[in-house]
Design a protein around this motif. Structure first.
Motif, PDB file in Angstrom:
ATOM      1  N   LEU A 104       0.851  -1.187   0.000  1.00 56.03           N
ATOM      2  CA  LEU A 104       0.000   0.000   0.000  1.00 56.03           C
ATOM      3  C   LEU A 104       0.892   1.244   0.000  1.00 56.03           C
ATOM      4  N   PHE A 105       0.795   2.038  -1.048  1.00 51.12           N
ATOM      5  CA  PHE A 105       1.591   3.265  -1.128  1.00 51.12           C
ATOM      6  C   PHE A 105       1.110   4.210  -0.040  1.00 51.12           C
ATOM      7  N   THR A 106       1.997   4.514   0.899  1.00 51.11           N
ATOM      8  CA  THR A 106       1.682   5.415   2.007  1.00 51.11           C
ATOM      9  C   THR A 106       2.824   6.403   2.163  1.00 51.11           C
ATOM     10  N   ILE A 107       2.484   7.672   2.122  1.00 54.14           N
ATOM     11  CA  ILE A 107       3.466   8.739   2.275  1.00 54.14           C
ATOM     12  C   ILE A 107       2.875   9.760   3.250  1.00 54.14           C
ATOM     13  N   ALA A 108       3.725  10.478   3.930  1.00 50.23           N
ATOM     14  CA  ALA A 108       3.250  11.456   4.909  1.00 50.23           C
ATOM     15  C   ALA A 108       3.747  12.847   4.535  1.00 50.23           C
ATOM     16  N   VAL A 109       2.945  13.841   4.861  1.00 48.33           N
ATOM     17  CA  VAL A 109       3.381  15.227   4.689  1.00 48.33           C
ATOM     18  C   VAL A 109       4.693  15.379   5.457  1.00 48.33           C
ATOM     19  N   GLY A 110       5.688  15.936   4.787  1.00 53.34           N
ATOM     20  CA  GLY A 110       7.004  16.088   5.387  1.00 53.34           C
ATOM     21  C   GLY A 110       8.007  15.063   4.875  1.00 53.34           C
ATOM     22  N   ASP A 111       7.528  13.965   4.249  1.00 47.82           N
ATOM     23  CA  ASP A 111       8.450  13.011   3.629  1.00 47.82           C
ATOM     24  C   ASP A 111       9.105  13.677   2.421  1.00 47.82           C
ATOM     25  N   ILE A 112      10.187  13.106   1.961  1.00 52.57           N
ATOM     26  CA  ILE A 112      10.999  13.724   0.907  1.00 52.57           C
ATOM     27  C   ILE A 112      10.206  14.085  -0.346  1.00 52.57           C
ATOM     28  N   THR A 113       9.385  13.196  -0.845  1.00 52.98           N
ATOM     29  CA  THR A 113       8.660  13.475  -2.093  1.00 52.98           C
ATOM     30  C   THR A 113       7.244  14.003  -1.865  1.00 52.98           C
ATOM     31  N   ALA A 114       6.890  14.223  -0.610  1.00 52.56           N
ATOM     32  CA  ALA A 114       5.559  14.736  -0.259  1.00 52.56           C
ATOM     33  C   ALA A 114       5.635  16.238  -0.022  1.00 52.56           C
ATOM     34  N   PRO A 115       4.488  16.881   0.117  1.00 53.97           N
ATOM     35  CA  PRO A 115       4.518  18.302   0.476  1.00 53.97           C
ATOM     36  C   PRO A 115       5.234  18.493   1.812  1.00 53.97           C
ATOM     37  N   PRO A 116       5.956  19.596   1.968  1.00 51.96           N
ATOM     38  CA  PRO A 116       6.646  19.833   3.242  1.00 51.96           C
ATOM     39  C   PRO A 116       5.671  20.159   4.367  1.00 51.96           C
ATOM     40  N   LYS A 117       6.122  19.925   5.594  1.00 53.92           N
ATOM     41  CA  LYS A 117       5.291  20.294   6.746  1.00 53.92           C
ATOM     42  C   LYS A 117       5.017  21.788   6.687  1.00 53.92           C
ATOM     43  N   ASP A 148      -3.654  23.555   3.510  1.00 57.06           N
ATOM     44  CA  ASP A 148      -4.583  22.514   3.067  1.00 57.06           C
ATOM     45  C   ASP A 148      -4.958  22.606   1.586  1.00 57.06           C
ATOM     46  N   PRO A 149      -5.234  23.785   1.038  1.00 52.61           N
ATOM     47  CA  PRO A 149      -5.560  23.832  -0.391  1.00 52.61           C
ATOM     48  C   PRO A 149      -4.417  23.301  -1.273  1.00 52.61           C
ATOM     49  N   GLU A 150      -3.184  23.557  -0.867  1.00 53.36           N
ATOM     50  CA  GLU A 150      -2.038  23.045  -1.626  1.00 53.36           C
ATOM     51  C   GLU A 150      -1.897  21.534  -1.450  1.00 53.36           C
ATOM     52  N   ILE A 151      -2.239  21.035  -0.278  1.00 54.22           N
ATOM     53  CA  ILE A 151      -2.228  19.586  -0.034  1.00 54.22           C
ATOM     54  C   ILE A 151      -3.216  18.910  -0.974  1.00 54.22           C
ATOM     55  N   LEU A 152      -4.411  19.491  -1.116  1.00 54.12           N
ATOM     56  CA  LEU A 152      -5.410  18.896  -2.001  1.00 54.12           C
ATOM     57  C   LEU A 152      -4.944  18.907  -3.455  1.00 54.12           C
ATOM     58  N   PHE A 153      -4.286  19.967  -3.866  1.00 56.97           N
ATOM     59  CA  PHE A 153      -3.754  20.026  -5.232  1.00 56.97           C
ATOM     60  C   PHE A 153      -2.690  18.937  -5.423  1.00 56.97           C
ATOM     61  N   TRP A 154      -1.815  18.759  -4.428  1.00 55.69           N
ATOM     62  CA  TRP A 154      -0.797  17.712  -4.507  1.00 55.69           C
ATOM     63  C   TRP A 154      -1.461  16.338  -4.605  1.00 55.69           C
ATOM     64  N   CYS A 155      -2.493  16.112  -3.783  1.00 56.75           N
ATOM     65  CA  CYS A 155      -3.217  14.833  -3.825  1.00 56.75           C
ATOM     66  C   CYS A 155      -3.823  14.589  -5.207  1.00 56.75           C
ATOM     67  N   GLU A 156      -4.375  15.634  -5.797  1.00 60.53           N
ATOM     68  CA  GLU A 156      -4.945  15.500  -7.136  1.00 60.53           C
ATOM     69  C   GLU A 156      -3.859  15.111  -8.136  1.00 60.53           C
ATOM     70  N   GLN A 157      -2.734  15.792  -8.104  1.00 62.66           N
ATOM     71  CA  GLN A 157      -1.650  15.534  -9.051  1.00 62.66           C
ATOM     72  C   GLN A 157      -1.035  14.142  -8.871  1.00 62.66           C
ATOM     73  N   ASN A 158      -1.031  13.649  -7.636  1.00 61.65           N
ATOM     74  CA  ASN A 158      -0.368  12.382  -7.324  1.00 61.65           C
ATOM     75  C   ASN A 158      -1.332  11.239  -7.045  1.00 61.65           C
ATOM     76  N   ARG A 159      -2.612  11.506  -7.212  1.00 61.95           N
ATOM     77  CA  ARG A 159      -3.668  10.505  -7.063  1.00 61.95           C
ATOM     78  C   ARG A 159      -3.625   9.800  -5.703  1.00 61.95           C
ATOM     79  N   CYS A 160      -3.482  10.605  -4.653  1.00 59.25           N
ATOM     80  CA  CYS A 160      -3.450  10.081  -3.283  1.00 59.25           C
ATOM     81  C   CYS A 160      -4.676  10.546  -2.508  1.00 59.25           C
TER      82      CYS A 160
END
Length: 119
Positions: free
Chosen positions: A25-38, A42-54
């Motif tokens: 199961l692909f699981t990544i957390a905010v703050g991980d290297i390829t995830a959005p930084p801490k 929230d609006p930017e998190i949603l955009f990242w989720c859309e782009q990365n299908r998470c």
């Protein structure tokens, strides 16, 4: 299979245990290297989720519905948002997340907020 982005305010145990219990199961957390930084809004998190299908896994019950509505109003989509249940133990929430990931279609939760447990 679904992919999860775990919000930064969620106990890090969730990310660690999801990876341990279901390594496929692909699981990544905010703050991980390829995830959005801490500290990413929230609006930017949603955009990242859309782009990365998470699907976003969060405990943000108050503002996330508003952010999702704004995101959709701008013509965007989100793979979904799962809100953890504070009345369940970490183990029970994890069990639900794994069951959902294993038994769901890729776009089943698009543009929706779901509260754990689903059933």
């Amino acid at each position: 299979m679904l992919k999860y982005l775990v919000d930064e305010n969620v106990d890090p145990t969730y990310t660690k245990q999801l990876r341990r219990l279901n390594p496929d199961l692909f699981t990544i957390a905010v703050g991980d290297i390829t995830a959005p930084p801490k500290g990413t809004l929230d609006p930017e998190i949603l955009f990242w989720c859309e782009q990365n299908r998470c699907i976003l896994v969060t405990n943000n019950r108050k503002s996330m519905p508003v952010h999702l509505a704004d995101h959709i109003a701008l013509g965007h989509h989100a793979p979904g948002i799962f809100i953890l249940n504070p009345k369940l133990s970490i183990g029970e929430n994890l069990e639900q997340l794994i069951l959902i990931a294993e038994g769901s279609f890729d776009d089943e939760y698009q543009d929706r907020i779901e509260f754990i447990p689903l059933f």
